[in-house]
Scaffold this motif. Sequence first.
Motif, PDB file in Angstrom:
ATOM      1  N   ASP A 187       0.842  -1.191   0.000  1.00 44.41           N
ATOM      2  CA  ASP A 187       0.000   0.000   0.000  1.00 44.41           C
ATOM      3  C   ASP A 187       0.883   1.248   0.000  1.00 44.41           C
ATOM      4  O   ASP A 187       1.637   1.482   0.929  1.00 44.41           O
ATOM      5  N   VAL A 210      -7.712   0.875   2.473  1.00 45.28           N
ATOM      6  CA  VAL A 210      -7.138   1.899   1.597  1.00 45.28           C
ATOM      7  C   VAL A 210      -8.183   2.989   1.415  1.00 45.28           C
ATOM      8  O   VAL A 210      -9.369   2.703   1.218  1.00 45.28           O
ATOM      9  N   MET A 301      -7.562  -5.846  -2.268  1.00 42.29           N
ATOM     10  CA  MET A 301      -7.759  -4.707  -3.162  1.00 42.29           C
ATOM     11  C   MET A 301      -7.090  -4.986  -4.503  1.00 42.29           C
ATOM     12  O   MET A 301      -6.098  -5.713  -4.580  1.00 42.29           O
ATOM     13  N   ILE A 303      -5.849  -2.780  -8.073  1.00 46.36           N
ATOM     14  CA  ILE A 303      -5.692  -1.451  -8.681  1.00 46.36           C
ATOM     15  C   ILE A 303      -6.325  -1.480 -10.075  1.00 46.36           C
ATOM     16  O   ILE A 303      -5.896  -2.243 -10.948  1.00 46.36           O
ATOM     17  N   TYR A 308      -7.504   2.125  -6.105  1.00 45.96           N
ATOM     18  CA  TYR A 308      -7.780   0.890  -5.368  1.00 45.96           C
ATOM     19  C   TYR A 308      -9.267   0.566  -5.427  1.00 45.96           C
ATOM     20  O   TYR A 308     -10.113   1.424  -5.186  1.00 45.96           O
TER      21      TYR A 308
END
Length: 311
Positions: A187, A210, A301, A303, A308
């Motif tokens: 992260d 996030v 998560m 991308i 995110y």
Amino acid sequence: VEFKTEDDQADAEKAVNAYNTLKDWGMQILMGTVTSGSCTAVASETDSDHMFQITPSGTAVESVQDHDNVFRLCFSDPEQGTKSAEYIAKNKLATKIAVIYNSSDVYSNGIYTNFAAEAKKEGLDVVAAEAFTADNKTDFSVQLKKAQSSGADLVFLPIYYTEASIILTQADSMGYAPTFFGCDGMDGILGVENFDTSLAEDLMLLTPFVADAQDEKTQAFVSEYKEKFNDTPNQFAADTYDAMLIIKEAAEKAGVTPDMSVSDICEAMKTAMTEITFDGLTGEGMTWSADGEPAKAPKAMKIVDGAYTAM
């Protein structure tokens, strides 16, 4: 409820001094500390004083181990490895996996060790496990070539985002495009200076929080946090927010009252922690065993379009 804070500056000695300052003030329950080294030092003190403690983000095994008064909100370092292997297997993300890890780093090495053990149980084939050290973390061509030649369709990176950004860049330059999967140390990769963030597209990571995630609970927290502090909350803010509400829920369950002794509060909280279930920013359906470790589904998560997205 009276609330007071002390800054331990992520230093074990200063953390103990901060703890003693709070104890002199009259503290009955401790929420802290943030980092593992400080937490391990303070846990010995709270154990001696029989004071209830919950750490939001101290990931070292030693921070909780052998202290029946200390509970943890986050996964321990090794547990991230176990949960990553479980997640990859459950969601059928890959069968042939390569790992690139930092053998000189306790965080990375601990995650890798547990990942390898759980991967074997889950029937995942770790076809390459390539290490680097703190003295050699700018050229990953050898590790990537071995991963590529082994036929790995997923590369597990239990490392921090700076090194990960270099790996993604070098993999792209050699035409190697597997699925990349990391843990909470990943992260921050979208903020690495001079990194082409398009190379992180479809990168997956297990992380409890996030700020860019689009679910309603996260967005409400981020909005309130920005309004109050004029800043964007990070993982530590979310962990701490949950930890405070967990204390509230356990204290209510235990029937804690201000006139109880520190020791009696601790005993009541220890029992209550094993009886509550908590839904928070950093996990749904969280429960705790008497050893202080949490049980919760890992949050993943991905991308997508440079942001995110919860998986």
